[in-house]
Design a protein around this motif. Structure first.
Motif, PDB file in Angstrom:
ATOM      1  N   PHE A 233      -5.987 -10.718  10.902  1.00 34.66           N
ATOM      2  CA  PHE A 233      -5.323  -9.430  10.817  1.00 34.66           C
ATOM      3  C   PHE A 233      -3.834  -9.545  11.118  1.00 34.66           C
ATOM      4  N   GLY A 234      -3.060  -8.687  10.469  1.00 38.62           N
ATOM      5  CA  GLY A 234      -1.681  -8.487  10.868  1.00 38.62           C
ATOM      6  C   GLY A 234      -1.627  -7.585  12.086  1.00 38.62           C
ATOM      7  N   GLU A 235      -0.407  -7.293  12.536  1.00 38.65           N
ATOM      8  CA  GLU A 235      -0.225  -6.465  13.734  1.00 38.65           C
ATOM      9  C   GLU A 235      -0.477  -4.988  13.452  1.00 38.65           C
ATOM     10  N   GLY A 236      -0.511  -4.623  12.194  1.00 41.51           N
ATOM     11  CA  GLY A 236      -0.756  -3.231  11.827  1.00 41.51           C
ATOM     12  C   GLY A 236       0.522  -2.437  11.645  1.00 41.51           C
ATOM     13  N   SER A 237       0.414  -1.391  10.836  1.00 42.17           N
ATOM     14  CA  SER A 237       1.502  -0.435  10.650  1.00 42.17           C
ATOM     15  C   SER A 237       1.004   0.931  11.100  1.00 42.17           C
ATOM     16  N   ARG A 238       1.650   1.458  12.141  1.00 43.73           N
ATOM     17  CA  ARG A 238       1.234   2.767  12.655  1.00 43.73           C
ATOM     18  C   ARG A 238       2.008   3.848  11.911  1.00 43.73           C
ATOM     19  N   LEU A 239       1.278   4.668  11.173  1.00 46.51           N
ATOM     20  CA  LEU A 239       1.897   5.717  10.367  1.00 46.51           C
ATOM     21  C   LEU A 239       1.625   7.066  10.990  1.00 46.51           C
ATOM     22  N   THR A 240       2.688   7.835  11.150  1.00 43.96           N
ATOM     23  CA  THR A 240       2.566   9.214  11.606  1.00 43.96           C
ATOM     24  C   THR A 240       3.207  10.104  10.557  1.00 43.96           C
ATOM     25  N   VAL A 241       2.415  11.032  10.036  1.00 46.85           N
ATOM     26  CA  VAL A 241       2.921  11.980   9.046  1.00 46.85           C
ATOM     27  C   VAL A 241       2.964  13.354   9.699  1.00 46.85           C
ATOM     28  N   LEU A 242       4.152  13.902   9.788  1.00 53.99           N
ATOM     29  CA  LEU A 242       4.333  15.195  10.473  1.00 53.99           C
ATOM     30  C   LEU A 242       4.158  16.370   9.524  1.00 53.99           C
TER      31      LEU A 242
ATOM     32  N   LEU B 124       0.878  -1.166   0.000  1.00 53.77           N
ATOM     33  CA  LEU B 124       0.000   0.000   0.000  1.00 53.77           C
ATOM     34  C   LEU B 124       0.915   1.215   0.000  1.00 53.77           C
ATOM     35  N   LYS B 125       0.767   2.054  -1.009  1.00 53.61           N
ATOM     36  CA  LYS B 125       1.669   3.181  -1.162  1.00 53.61           C
ATOM     37  C   LYS B 125       0.886   4.484  -1.054  1.00 53.61           C
ATOM     38  N   ILE B 126       1.465   5.439  -0.367  1.00 58.74           N
ATOM     39  CA  ILE B 126       0.890   6.785  -0.258  1.00 58.74           C
ATOM     40  C   ILE B 126       1.936   7.774  -0.762  1.00 58.74           C
ATOM     41  N   GLN B 127       1.567   8.515  -1.800  1.00 55.64           N
ATOM     42  CA  GLN B 127       2.494   9.455  -2.395  1.00 55.64           C
ATOM     43  C   GLN B 127       1.740  10.610  -3.023  1.00 55.64           C
ATOM     44  N   PRO B 128       1.926  11.831  -2.548  1.00 52.94           N
ATOM     45  CA  PRO B 128       2.677  12.220  -1.354  1.00 52.94           C
ATOM     46  C   PRO B 128       1.844  12.058  -0.091  1.00 52.94           C
ATOM     47  N   SER B 129       2.488  11.810   1.025  1.00 56.31           N
ATOM     48  CA  SER B 129       1.770  11.630   2.277  1.00 56.31           C
ATOM     49  C   SER B 129       1.373  12.985   2.875  1.00 56.31           C
ATOM     50  N   GLU B 130       0.289  12.973   3.648  1.00 57.97           N
ATOM     51  CA  GLU B 130      -0.211  14.160   4.320  1.00 57.97           C
ATOM     52  C   GLU B 130      -0.498  13.822   5.781  1.00 57.97           C
ATOM     53  N   PRO B 131      -0.504  14.823   6.662  1.00 58.03           N
ATOM     54  CA  PRO B 131      -0.759  14.550   8.087  1.00 58.03           C
ATOM     55  C   PRO B 131      -2.065  13.796   8.332  1.00 58.03           C
ATOM     56  N   ARG B 132      -3.084  14.045   7.528  1.00 60.36           N
ATOM     57  CA  ARG B 132      -4.373  13.358   7.740  1.00 60.36           C
ATOM     58  C   ARG B 132      -4.327  11.881   7.378  1.00 60.36           C
ATOM     59  N   ASP B 133      -3.217  11.432   6.813  1.00 65.00           N
ATOM     60  CA  ASP B 133      -3.040  10.001   6.538  1.00 65.00           C
ATOM     61  C   ASP B 133      -2.576   9.235   7.776  1.00 65.00           C
ATOM     62  N   SER B 134      -2.248   9.955   8.822  1.00 65.83           N
ATOM     63  CA  SER B 134      -1.787   9.308  10.052  1.00 65.83           C
ATOM     64  C   SER B 134      -2.879   8.387  10.589  1.00 65.83           C
ATOM     65  N   ALA B 135      -2.520   7.135  10.775  1.00 63.14           N
ATOM     66  CA  ALA B 135      -3.493   6.110  11.166  1.00 63.14           C
ATOM     67  C   ALA B 135      -2.739   4.802  11.381  1.00 63.14           C
ATOM     68  N   VAL B 136      -3.485   3.798  11.797  1.00 63.01           N
ATOM     69  CA  VAL B 136      -2.947   2.439  11.799  1.00 63.01           C
ATOM     70  C   VAL B 136      -3.529   1.726  10.584  1.00 63.01           C
ATOM     71  N   TYR B 137      -2.658   1.153   9.796  1.00 61.39           N
ATOM     72  CA  TYR B 137      -3.076   0.439   8.590  1.00 61.39           C
ATOM     73  C   TYR B 137      -2.939  -1.063   8.841  1.00 61.39           C
ATOM     74  N   PHE B 138      -4.058  -1.755   8.690  1.00 62.98           N
ATOM     75  CA  PHE B 138      -4.074  -3.197   8.895  1.00 62.98           C
ATOM     76  C   PHE B 138      -4.222  -3.913   7.567  1.00 62.98           C
ATOM     77  N   CYS B 139      -3.500  -4.999   7.461  1.00 66.24           N
ATOM     78  CA  CYS B 139      -3.671  -5.948   6.371  1.00 66.24           C
ATOM     79  C   CYS B 139      -4.322  -7.191   6.962  1.00 66.24           C
TER      80      CYS B 139
END
Lengths: 116, 112
Positions: A107-116, A77-92
């Protein structure tokens, strides 16, 4: 089986940067789902694949988001360009097909994304 | 597409009391309704599910009921314990090969 494996577990990036999240489904599972979890909106389905083919991507928020599944054992899963509102936990998550399916979404353990 | 609504968003109960969480769905073709529990910082995990050919299912202290006509289903937890504190999600699906739609979650707090 190691279960659904996601990487990275945590990512902190700056606005405008490209983010790539990775997922390895459970071997033998042929349906794969990407969810985004936020406090406000809960678990949102972004896209899901059957046999590596995207079936429904109506949940992908905008063109900045893209997902691929080049083979049965890997998805991105790709985000380009990333923005602060994309900050979330992404689960597969993945499930097997047909009679092998007991109903559980793994579920996987999740990927916690923080966009500053 | 499917629309799953879940209430309440937060719920506090005293230890030993019962907790009830309710969900409604819109797609009459949905035939599978699981409930997931998510502890803080962890992945959602299935705790109980029900299929559309059954009206009620129990597993120890938890039970789920389904009303197909009204398109709603509920989770019941009896004799609540502090370890029941978590976020609970309901979901609806047409089954294998189809997507799962989740409710927005209920944060349950069991007060010792």
């Amino acid at each position: 089986d190691a279960g659904v494996i996601q990487s990275p577990r945590h990512e902190v990036t700056e606005m405008g940067q490209e983010v790539t999240l990775r997922c390895k489904p459970i071997s033998g599972h042929n349906s794969l789902f990407w969810y985004r979890q936020t406090m406000m909106r809960g678990l949102e389905l972004l896209i899901y694949f059957n046999n590596n083919v995207p079936i429904d991507d109506s949940g992908m928020p905008e063109d900045r988001f893209s997902a691929k599944m080049p083979n049965a054992s890997f998805s991105t899963l790709k985000i380009q360009p990333s923005e602060p509102r994309d900050s979330a936990v992404y689960f597969c998550a993945s499930i097997p097909s047909g009679r092998a399916w007991t109903g559980e979404l793994f579920f996987g353990e999740g990927s916690r994304l923080t966009v500053l | 597409g499917e629309n799953v609504e879940q209430h309440p968003s937060t719920l506090s109960v005293q230890e030993g009391d019962s907790a009830v969480i309710k969900c409604t769905y819109s797609d009459s073709a949905s035939n599978y309704f699981p409930w997931y529990k998510q502890e803080l910082g962890k992945r959602p995990q299935l705790i109980i599910d029900i299929r559309s050919n059954v009206g009620e299912k129990k597993d120890q202290r938890i039970a789920v009921t389904l009303n197909k006509t009204a398109k709603h289903f509920s989770l019941h937890i009896t004799e609540t314990q502090p370890e029941d504190s978590a976020v609970y999600f309901c979901a609806a699906s047409r089954g294998t090969g189809n997507q799962f739609y989740f409710g927005t979650g209920t944060s349950l707090t069991v007060i010792p």
